[in-house]
Design an enzyme around this catalytic site. Structure first.
Site, PDB file in Angstrom:
ATOM      1  N   GLU A 152      37.888   9.512  55.820  1.00 44.72           N
ATOM      2  CA  GLU A 152      38.137   9.024  54.386  1.00 44.72           C
ATOM      3  C   GLU A 152      39.402   8.646  54.064  1.00 44.72           C
ATOM      4  O   GLU A 152      39.844   7.769  53.397  1.00 44.72           O
ATOM      5  CB  GLU A 152      37.069   9.793  53.475  1.00 44.72           C
ATOM      6  CG  GLU A 152      37.339   9.181  52.162  1.00 44.72           C
ATOM      7  CD  GLU A 152      35.996   9.399  51.231  1.00 44.72           C
ATOM      8  OE1 GLU A 152      35.067  10.219  51.732  1.00 44.72           O
ATOM      9  OE2 GLU A 152      35.894   8.709  50.266  1.00 44.72           O
ATOM     10  N   GLU A 155      40.868   5.782  55.713  1.00 47.77           N
ATOM     11  CA  GLU A 155      39.998   4.569  55.343  1.00 47.77           C
ATOM     12  C   GLU A 155      41.033   3.983  53.872  1.00 47.77           C
ATOM     13  O   GLU A 155      41.119   2.960  53.858  1.00 47.77           O
ATOM     14  CB  GLU A 155      38.814   5.123  55.117  1.00 47.77           C
ATOM     15  CG  GLU A 155      38.173   3.578  54.871  1.00 47.77           C
ATOM     16  CD  GLU A 155      36.541   4.028  54.770  1.00 47.77           C
ATOM     17  OE1 GLU A 155      36.018   5.179  54.213  1.00 47.77           O
ATOM     18  OE2 GLU A 155      35.437   3.488  54.885  1.00 47.77           O
ATOM     19  N   CYS A 186      30.200  10.986  50.353  1.00 40.91           N
ATOM     20  CA  CYS A 186      29.597  12.299  50.951  1.00 40.91           C
ATOM     21  C   CYS A 186      28.390  12.713  49.879  1.00 40.91           C
ATOM     22  O   CYS A 186      27.605  13.701  50.588  1.00 40.91           O
ATOM     23  CB  CYS A 186      30.804  13.246  50.862  1.00 40.91           C
ATOM     24  SG  CYS A 186      31.494  13.790  49.361  1.00 40.91           S
ATOM     25  N   SER A 206      32.756   4.558  50.666  1.00 43.50           N
ATOM     26  CA  SER A 206      33.347   4.749  51.937  1.00 43.50           C
ATOM     27  C   SER A 206      32.362   4.766  53.237  1.00 43.50           C
ATOM     28  O   SER A 206      31.217   5.002  52.936  1.00 43.50           O
ATOM     29  CB  SER A 206      33.987   6.408  51.901  1.00 43.50           C
ATOM     30  OG  SER A 206      34.188   6.861  53.155  1.00 43.50           O
ATOM     31  N   LYS A 246      19.981  16.375  50.744  1.00 44.86           N
ATOM     32  CA  LYS A 246      20.386  16.296  52.126  1.00 44.86           C
ATOM     33  C   LYS A 246      19.218  16.475  53.183  1.00 44.86           C
ATOM     34  O   LYS A 246      19.399  16.131  54.350  1.00 44.86           O
ATOM     35  CB  LYS A 246      21.379  17.682  52.660  1.00 44.86           C
ATOM     36  CG  LYS A 246      22.958  17.805  51.865  1.00 44.86           C
ATOM     37  CD  LYS A 246      23.791  16.930  52.548  1.00 44.86           C
ATOM     38  CE  LYS A 246      25.144  17.197  51.727  1.00 44.86           C
ATOM     39  NZ  LYS A 246      25.909  15.909  51.850  1.00 44.86           N
ATOM     40  N   GLU A 249      19.006  12.719  53.568  1.00 47.03           N
ATOM     41  CA  GLU A 249      19.810  12.204  54.195  1.00 47.03           C
ATOM     42  C   GLU A 249      19.912  12.350  55.662  1.00 47.03           C
ATOM     43  O   GLU A 249      19.713  11.612  56.643  1.00 47.03           O
ATOM     44  CB  GLU A 249      21.304  12.903  53.739  1.00 47.03           C
ATOM     45  CG  GLU A 249      22.402  12.311  54.653  1.00 47.03           C
ATOM     46  CD  GLU A 249      23.723  13.135  54.266  1.00 47.03           C
ATOM     47  OE1 GLU A 249      24.557  12.413  54.224  1.00 47.03           O
ATOM     48  OE2 GLU A 249      23.657  14.285  54.328  1.00 47.03           O
ATOM     49  N   GLU A 254      18.791   6.372  60.992  1.00 46.20           N
ATOM     50  CA  GLU A 254      20.175   5.977  61.649  1.00 46.20           C
ATOM     51  C   GLU A 254      21.056   7.368  61.883  1.00 46.20           C
ATOM     52  O   GLU A 254      21.990   7.123  62.529  1.00 46.20           O
ATOM     53  CB  GLU A 254      21.098   5.089  60.780  1.00 46.20           C
ATOM     54  CG  GLU A 254      21.499   5.575  59.544  1.00 46.20           C
ATOM     55  CD  GLU A 254      20.516   5.351  58.402  1.00 46.20           C
ATOM     56  OE1 GLU A 254      19.129   5.087  58.691  1.00 46.20           O
ATOM     57  OE2 GLU A 254      21.221   5.337  57.280  1.00 46.20           O
ATOM     58  N   CYS A 415      28.571  19.939  44.028  1.00 43.51           N
ATOM     59  CA  CYS A 415      27.731  20.659  44.628  1.00 43.51           C
ATOM     60  C   CYS A 415      27.487  22.212  44.369  1.00 43.51           C
ATOM     61  O   CYS A 415      26.418  22.695  44.609  1.00 43.51           O
ATOM     62  CB  CYS A 415      27.810  20.896  46.249  1.00 43.51           C
ATOM     63  SG  CYS A 415      28.133  18.958  46.843  1.00 43.51           S
TER      64      CYS A 415
HETATM   65 FE1  SF4 Z   1      25.486  15.392  45.881  1.00 40.52          FE
HETATM   66 FE2  SF4 Z   1      24.323  17.118  44.171  1.00 40.52          FE
HETATM   67 FE3  SF4 Z   1      23.709  17.105  46.827  1.00 40.52          FE
HETATM   68 FE4  SF4 Z   1      26.353  17.696  46.019  1.00 40.52          FE
HETATM   69  S1  SF4 Z   1      24.230  18.854  45.612  1.00 40.52           S
HETATM   70  S2  SF4 Z   1      25.832  16.354  47.634  1.00 40.52           S
HETATM   71  S3  SF4 Z   1      26.525  16.603  44.223  1.00 40.52           S
HETATM   72  S4  SF4 Z   1      23.153  15.883  45.337  1.00 40.52           S
END
Ligand code: SF4
Length: 430
Positions: A152, A155, A186, A206, A246, A249, A254, A415
């Site tokens: 990043e 970039e 991220c 990004s 996550k 994600e 992909e 986070c």
């Molecule tokens: Fe985003 Fe919250 Fe996950 Fe951190 S904990 S990556 S701020 S959703």
């Protein structure tokens, strides 16, 4: 109803109990427990929850970002997340599997608190020793966060070279397609927010994957070959995170870069069913549950350990857990490359760990190629999408040159306040 939890047994179309491409239902309201207190609706950053006082609430799954802010705010324990705990326990019992824990920076404090450590106490070594005792090998997310920052950071540097310094060249072709402002990528809840509600911003995001999603392919390619010497098909990567988004994600279709690479290089047969880079995601609450099921208290384990190859990292990777941390880490790299020297004080406190919903700052960077002429990088940190995002998006609509670099973390504080962290009954918002 999700199919039974059985990695691999359901066929390649499944990622754990998620069907590939079906990324819904990570967060659910248990209608039997919901009393209609309306707390969850007020904390949802995209207003995906409907209901009113005394009415059972529901989540619009097509809009939900899976961030879990509603879950940690609910005072009645009525919101649940998809769980991979049983599946991970099964993998830990399988002698053929190398089960890799990939723990995020924000977890190493909260898991200690789950077992009675003082609030804010860092228990990294005891935590990793506990992972090892539970049967995991550890690959620290801080290490892949370092990789994210290199990607990043460069970039961002290339964008400055193309858009500010007017340089041209084949290595800047990508930068030409991605104008300022540059947004971080991220946080998977923020990425989904962009894709769903602000698709016009996609070229500004990004292109760097999140640290966990950079870590998955490294684990199943480079580390499989050079560190663990294990067939990648027998490596099971478990992200241990403060984040419920996550889960969403990791199941994105992909996110199978390792499979592509291994097939293309002939390391595995071409007819090998596709597998994900990260096989399971468990939250801070759930790793504590796994430790309890196995009778492990991290606080009773040694406070020291010899770090393995996959546990080596810098302080830049570590600060990803706090709002402003990604920005600070990227700016350190950008400063070093553009100025030709390290920042005198690498702590850019003006952007990190602030409680304001929106933080704006100007960072002067002397450009070596221009004989030290100072370029002022205008940055902005959105500290929680609900609190500050709309204002910042309005500002850039009014003036698209207002910022060069914008960090957006969905959760207030970053986070460390993610939807996968332990639920603090003493801090309920009702
Ligand atoms: Fe985003 Fe919250 Fe996950 Fe951190 S904990 S990556 S701020 S959703």
């Amino acid at each position: 109803t999700p199919p039974p939890n059985a990695h691999g047994e359901n066929g390649p179309e499944y990622v754990g109990n998620l069907r590939r491409g079906e990324l819904r239902g990570v967060i659910k309201i248990n209608k039997d427990n919901c009393v209609g207190c309306d707390t969850c609706r007020k904390v949802c950053p995209v207003h995906a929850i409907s209901g009113g006082l005394g009415v059972v609430h529901s989540i619009r799954e097509d809009a939900c970002l899976s961030c879990g802010q509603c879950l940690i705010a609910c005072p009645f324990n009525a919101i649940e997340q998809m769980s991979f705990v049983d599946e991970v326990m099964k993998m830990l019992d399988d002698p053929n599997k190398l089960v890799v824990a990939h723990p995020s920076p924000a977890v190493r404090v909260s898991v200690g608190e789950e077992f009675g450590a003082k609030a804010g106490e860092l228990v990294t070594e005891q935590f990793v020793n506990a992972l090892e005792k539970a049967g995991f090998v550890t690959y620290d997310v801080n290490q892949s966060a370092d990789q994210t920052i290199m990607e990043e950071g460069f970039e961002f540097i290339n964008k400055i070279r193309y858009w500010v310094l007017g340089e041209r060249g084949p290595e800047l072709e990508e930068a030409a397609k991605h104008p300022f402002p540059h947004f971080t990528s991220c946080c998977p809840a923020w990425v989904k927010n962009v894709e769903t509600f602000h698709p016009g911003l996609i070229p500004h995001l990004s292109t760097a994957k999140s640290p966990i999603q950079m870590g998955g392919p490294v684990a199943k390619t480079w580390a499989a070959e050079y560190v663990w010497k294990k067939d990648p098909r027998d490596i099971y990567v478990v992200a241990v995170t403060p984040c419920t988004a996550k889960i969403f994600e990791a199941a994105r279709p992909e996110m199978n870069a390792a499979w592509h690479h291994l097939v293309e290089t002939g390391a595995i047969p071409a007819d090998t069913p596709s597998f994900q880079d990260v096989d399971a995601v468990i939250t801070a609450r759930e790793i504590a549950e796994i430790f309890r099921r196995k009778g492990i208290n991290p606080l009773e384990l040694p406070k020291t350990r010899e770090r393995s190859t996959m546990e080596v990292y810098t302080g830049a990777g570590t600060i990803f857990g706090a709002s402003g941390g990604v920005m600070e880490a990227a700016l350190r790299t950008a400063y070093f490359v553009l100025a030709g020297e390290e920042l005198k004080n690498p702590d850019i406190k003006i952007v990190r760990g602030r409680t304001d919903a929106i933080v704006e700052a100007t960072i002067p960077v002397p450009i070596k190629k221009l004989g030290g002429k100072v370029f002022e990088v205008r940055v902005c940190v959105v500290n929680g999408a609900l609190q500050g995002l709309e204002t910042v998006l309005r500002r850039i609509k009014e003036d698209k040159n207002r910022y060069h670099f914008i960090e957006v973390m969905n959760c207030p504080g970053g986070c460390v306040n993610g939807g996968g962290q332990p639920v603090r009954t003493d801090s309920a918002t009702w």
